[in-house]
Scaffold this motif. Structure first.
Motif, PDB file in Angstrom:
ATOM      1  N   LYS A  80      10.180   1.935  -7.760  1.00 57.23           N
ATOM      2  CA  LYS A  80       9.082   2.194  -8.682  1.00 57.23           C
ATOM      3  C   LYS A  80       7.778   2.441  -7.937  1.00 57.23           C
ATOM      4  N   MET A  81       6.914   3.239  -8.543  1.00 57.71           N
ATOM      5  CA  MET A  81       5.612   3.554  -7.970  1.00 57.71           C
ATOM      6  C   MET A  81       4.648   2.414  -8.263  1.00 57.71           C
ATOM      7  N   ILE A  82       3.957   1.952  -7.239  1.00 59.59           N
ATOM      8  CA  ILE A  82       2.948   0.911  -7.387  1.00 59.59           C
ATOM      9  C   ILE A  82       1.581   1.599  -7.334  1.00 59.59           C
ATOM     10  N   PRO A  83       0.762   1.452  -8.377  1.00 56.70           N
ATOM     11  CA  PRO A  83      -0.556   2.090  -8.334  1.00 56.70           C
ATOM     12  C   PRO A  83      -1.422   1.471  -7.236  1.00 56.70           C
ATOM     13  N   VAL A  84      -2.118   2.305  -6.499  1.00 57.58           N
ATOM     14  CA  VAL A  84      -2.988   1.845  -5.418  1.00 57.58           C
ATOM     15  C   VAL A  84      -4.357   1.548  -6.009  1.00 57.58           C
ATOM     16  N   GLU A  85      -4.827   0.322  -5.785  1.00 54.79           N
ATOM     17  CA  GLU A  85      -6.109  -0.109  -6.323  1.00 54.79           C
ATOM     18  C   GLU A  85      -7.041  -0.509  -5.192  1.00 54.79           C
ATOM     19  N   GLU A  86      -8.277  -0.804  -5.529  1.00 51.75           N
ATOM     20  CA  GLU A  86      -9.259  -1.234  -4.543  1.00 51.75           C
ATOM     21  C   GLU A  86      -8.764  -2.487  -3.824  1.00 51.75           C
ATOM     22  N   GLY A  87      -8.860  -2.489  -2.516  1.00 52.31           N
ATOM     23  CA  GLY A  87      -8.418  -3.625  -1.711  1.00 52.31           C
ATOM     24  C   GLY A  87      -6.984  -3.511  -1.231  1.00 52.31           C
ATOM     25  N   ASP A  88      -6.272  -2.474  -1.645  1.00 49.86           N
ATOM     26  CA  ASP A  88      -4.875  -2.295  -1.251  1.00 49.86           C
ATOM     27  C   ASP A  88      -4.735  -1.631   0.115  1.00 49.86           C
ATOM     28  N   PHE A  89      -5.792  -0.955   0.582  1.00 55.48           N
ATOM     29  CA  PHE A  89      -5.724  -0.291   1.880  1.00 55.48           C
ATOM     30  C   PHE A  89      -7.127  -0.085   2.428  1.00 55.48           C
ATOM     31  N   TYR A  90      -7.189   0.232   3.713  1.00 52.14           N
ATOM     32  CA  TYR A  90      -8.437   0.675   4.330  1.00 52.14           C
ATOM     33  C   TYR A  90      -8.091   1.827   5.246  1.00 52.14           C
ATOM     34  N   VAL A 106      -4.169   2.161   5.947  1.00 50.16           N
ATOM     35  CA  VAL A 106      -3.491   0.950   6.412  1.00 50.16           C
ATOM     36  C   VAL A 106      -3.402   0.023   5.205  1.00 50.16           C
ATOM     37  N   PHE A 107      -2.187  -0.223   4.747  1.00 52.94           N
ATOM     38  CA  PHE A 107      -2.004  -1.068   3.575  1.00 52.94           C
ATOM     39  C   PHE A 107      -2.220  -2.531   3.938  1.00 52.94           C
ATOM     40  N   THR A 108      -2.878  -3.248   3.022  1.00 53.35           N
ATOM     41  CA  THR A 108      -3.209  -4.650   3.248  1.00 53.35           C
ATOM     42  C   THR A 108      -2.079  -5.557   2.748  1.00 53.35           C
ATOM     43  N   GLU A 109      -2.200  -6.836   3.078  1.00 50.15           N
ATOM     44  CA  GLU A 109      -1.228  -7.827   2.611  1.00 50.15           C
ATOM     45  C   GLU A 109      -1.175  -7.821   1.081  1.00 50.15           C
ATOM     46  N   GLN A 110      -2.325  -7.642   0.441  1.00 46.19           N
ATOM     47  CA  GLN A 110      -2.404  -7.591  -1.019  1.00 46.19           C
ATOM     48  C   GLN A 110      -1.448  -6.536  -1.577  1.00 46.19           C
ATOM     49  N   GLY A 147       7.529  -2.372  10.230  1.00 47.54           N
ATOM     50  CA  GLY A 147       6.613  -3.012  11.169  1.00 47.54           C
ATOM     51  C   GLY A 147       5.163  -2.862  10.765  1.00 47.54           C
ATOM     52  N   CYS A 148       4.886  -2.938   9.486  1.00 44.60           N
ATOM     53  CA  CYS A 148       3.516  -2.780   8.977  1.00 44.60           C
ATOM     54  C   CYS A 148       2.585  -3.830   9.582  1.00 44.60           C
ATOM     55  N   ARG A 149       1.365  -3.416   9.848  1.00 45.58           N
ATOM     56  CA  ARG A 149       0.355  -4.265  10.486  1.00 45.58           C
ATOM     57  C   ARG A 149       0.083  -5.539   9.694  1.00 45.58           C
ATOM     58  N   HIS A 150       0.081  -5.470   8.370  1.00 44.55           N
ATOM     59  CA  HIS A 150      -0.267  -6.617   7.532  1.00 44.55           C
ATOM     60  C   HIS A 150       0.931  -7.129   6.724  1.00 44.55           C
TER      61      HIS A 150
END
Length: 52
Positions: A3-13, A21-25, A37-40
């Motif tokens: 399923k597609m997860i919508p990308v919201e504020e705080g999901d990447f930088y 770069v996707f965040t832990e969130q 091997g994602c960074r977060h």
């Protein structure tokens, strides 16, 4: 198909090279480890040993 997860504020930088770069969130919202091997990665995946 996953399923597609919508990308919201705080999901990447944006990294210095322009990549997202996707965040832990975001990874926790997605709900699984992609074993890339994602960074977060909050799931503890290790690329060198191919294990969590």
């Amino acid at each position: 198909m996953k399923k597609m997860i919508p990308v919201e504020e705080g999901d990447f930088y944006l990294a210095d090279n322009g990549y997202r770069v996707f965040t832990e969130q975001y990874h926790l919202k997605r709900g699984y480890c992609c074993e890339s091997g994602c960074r977060h990665c909050p799931y503890g995946y290790n690329v060198k040993t191919n294990s969590q």
